[in-house]
Design a protein around this motif. Sequence first.
Motif, PDB file in Angstrom:
ATOM      1  N   VAL A 120      -1.460  -8.129  -9.126  1.00 45.72           N
ATOM      2  CA  VAL A 120      -0.153  -7.537  -8.819  1.00 45.72           C
ATOM      3  C   VAL A 120      -0.225  -6.019  -8.916  1.00 45.72           C
ATOM      4  CG1 VAL A 120       2.194  -7.305  -9.695  1.00 45.72           C
ATOM      5  CG2 VAL A 120       1.188  -9.562  -9.445  1.00 45.72           C
ATOM      6  N   MET A 122      -2.470  -4.175  -7.933  1.00 45.77           N
ATOM      7  CA  MET A 122      -3.088  -3.574  -6.756  1.00 45.77           C
ATOM      8  C   MET A 122      -2.103  -3.437  -5.596  1.00 45.77           C
ATOM      9  SD  MET A 122      -5.972  -3.013  -7.892  1.00 45.77           S
ATOM     10  CE  MET A 122      -6.672  -3.428  -9.468  1.00 45.77           C
ATOM     11  N   LEU A 123      -0.931  -4.038  -5.710  1.00 44.89           N
ATOM     12  CA  LEU A 123       0.038  -3.966  -4.613  1.00 44.89           C
ATOM     13  C   LEU A 123       0.412  -2.520  -4.327  1.00 44.89           C
ATOM     14  CD1 LEU A 123       2.552  -6.774  -5.619  1.00 44.89           C
ATOM     15  CD2 LEU A 123       0.807  -6.868  -3.830  1.00 44.89           C
ATOM     16  N   PRO A 124       0.475  -2.132  -3.063  1.00 49.23           N
ATOM     17  CA  PRO A 124       0.919  -0.772  -2.764  1.00 49.23           C
ATOM     18  C   PRO A 124       2.442  -0.645  -2.935  1.00 49.23           C
ATOM     19  CG  PRO A 124       0.024  -1.881  -0.810  1.00 49.23           C
ATOM     20  CD  PRO A 124       0.053  -2.882  -1.882  1.00 49.23           C
TER      21      PRO A 124
END
Lengths: 282, 295
Positions: A120, A122-124
Amino acid sequence: MTIGTRRILGQTALYGAVVIIVIFSAAPLFWILLTSFKPNVDAFGWPPKLFFTPTLEHYAAALGIGGDTEKSVLPAFLNSIIVTLATTFLALATGTLAGYSLARLKPRGAGTITLGILAVRMLPPIALVVPMFQLAHTLKATDTVTALIIPYTALSIPLATWMLYGFFLDLPRELEEAAIVDGCTRFEAFWRVMLPLAAPGLAATAVYTFLLPWNDLVFSLPLTTSNAVTLPVIASRARVEEGVLWGQLGAIASVMTIPVIIFTFMVQKYIIRGIAAGAVKQ
Amino acid sequence: MGQPIKPRKRRDSLPYLFLAPAVLILAATLIAPLLYNLGLSFQQNNLLEPENTRFVGLQNYLWALGDQATRATFGLTLGFTAVTVFFELLLGLGLALILNLSFRGNRLVRVLLLIPMMVSEVVAALSWRLLLHTDFGLVNYLLSLVGVDRQAWLGSSLAVPAIMIVEIWQHTPFVMLILLAGLQALPRDIIEAGEVDGAGPIAKFRYIIWPLLTPIVLLALVFRTMFTLRVFTPVWVLTGGGPADQTMVIGVDIYRTAFRYYDFGKAATLSWILLIVTVIITLVYMRLLRREALS
């Protein structure tokens, strides 16, 4: 050339390189800090001046003292503080519980959950801006600090959980077991024994968590318009104005930066834990 | 053998009770919006024309892949990322190797060099906007000392390289920090064995340090690639995507499509394309890392 002179030459080259690197790294921030103390004539002067009579007028103006209170950034400053404190508290509270659970209570699927939480992270954030805006819009919550605190808390939880997971893993298991043998419940062992021991970890995590809500523009820009604007939004708006007041902008930038620099010195040894998020072995 | 003793229920549920707040918040405020966004990306959905909202299947994705301006945005984002990350790795490796040497003041220098990555991207961009100012910026002044004319850094074709410099300035410390941690975790005995066998500094780096460091370099590469693909703040503060869309990266495009044109369907589509690329990079990295671990 003797070995001695070669070593001295090598050392000199090393120190020279280090000095140049430090100057290049520090100059941009140093320059804007300097500009915040420059009278307007000097801030816009040519050639740029390194020496001048310093003034606090830009800080006074930013705080709305003795001038136009309309232009004061005090409300934005307060919003930044509120959003940052609330986010840090919420992320720390939930992250402590989750980190402790994963490290010590070992629920079924702990490994998968840990990986999921890291994924999670790593979500942009920019890819979440549209639904966040729509959600806030639907709930009529745009331009409120709550609409900022919620996404910032969610984005901070993975990091807080991960860091605290690491700290709890490092604590000696025996103390907790001794507490349970002495008649503590599992919860009491956590609350009375482990949590106080994890205090340095909590402090480091808190400092690290504060960075996102304090620094971020990605969410604060679309989700606020006037009542809930934070310092980064105010600072970024200078772009559209004609004749930017660089002194004042420098003062805002400095107010945003000084706490960050202090905290960097405080938590330097924990920074690697935060950024690499488990990918580098400690 | 008797029945296993059943643990008390309270004790049994504690791990899940402790996890619940974090997992619920993540699910409700990150995962759900993400899925909602996926739904949005299959819709024509413009805030200014609510009556035209309807399901259009993959039409937005086909638009994104076919539209000239959007393709330019993708191209710029990829190129910007490649160049920026390359220099961040190169400089970060150099800095890590220097800081891995022992000299007086090493610890202080380390902390000082970390500061750029800790400060707000807004502050970083503003600082550089001041330095790069056409009329009274320090950079133009220093250039004038060596006889170079004033440049409109942010208002010309120099804007892309200027933003790259800001990005490299701010995020090289991250690479440095990871690589330094990697260097310090290298097994000392192997390096010393190399020294005993007479390896010079270059041979030592080429044949001993570099192969051992490769997984960490890959890690830094992936992190920086993911974070640079989503770049928004420095571009927004320095140029806002201009001049004439020359610095229009996907992050700024998402923002503009959503909050200038109120075209939430297309903005959601661009968001999901960014997300998919991010996931692919992560998966490729994990593959590479596994191969490294096996070899």
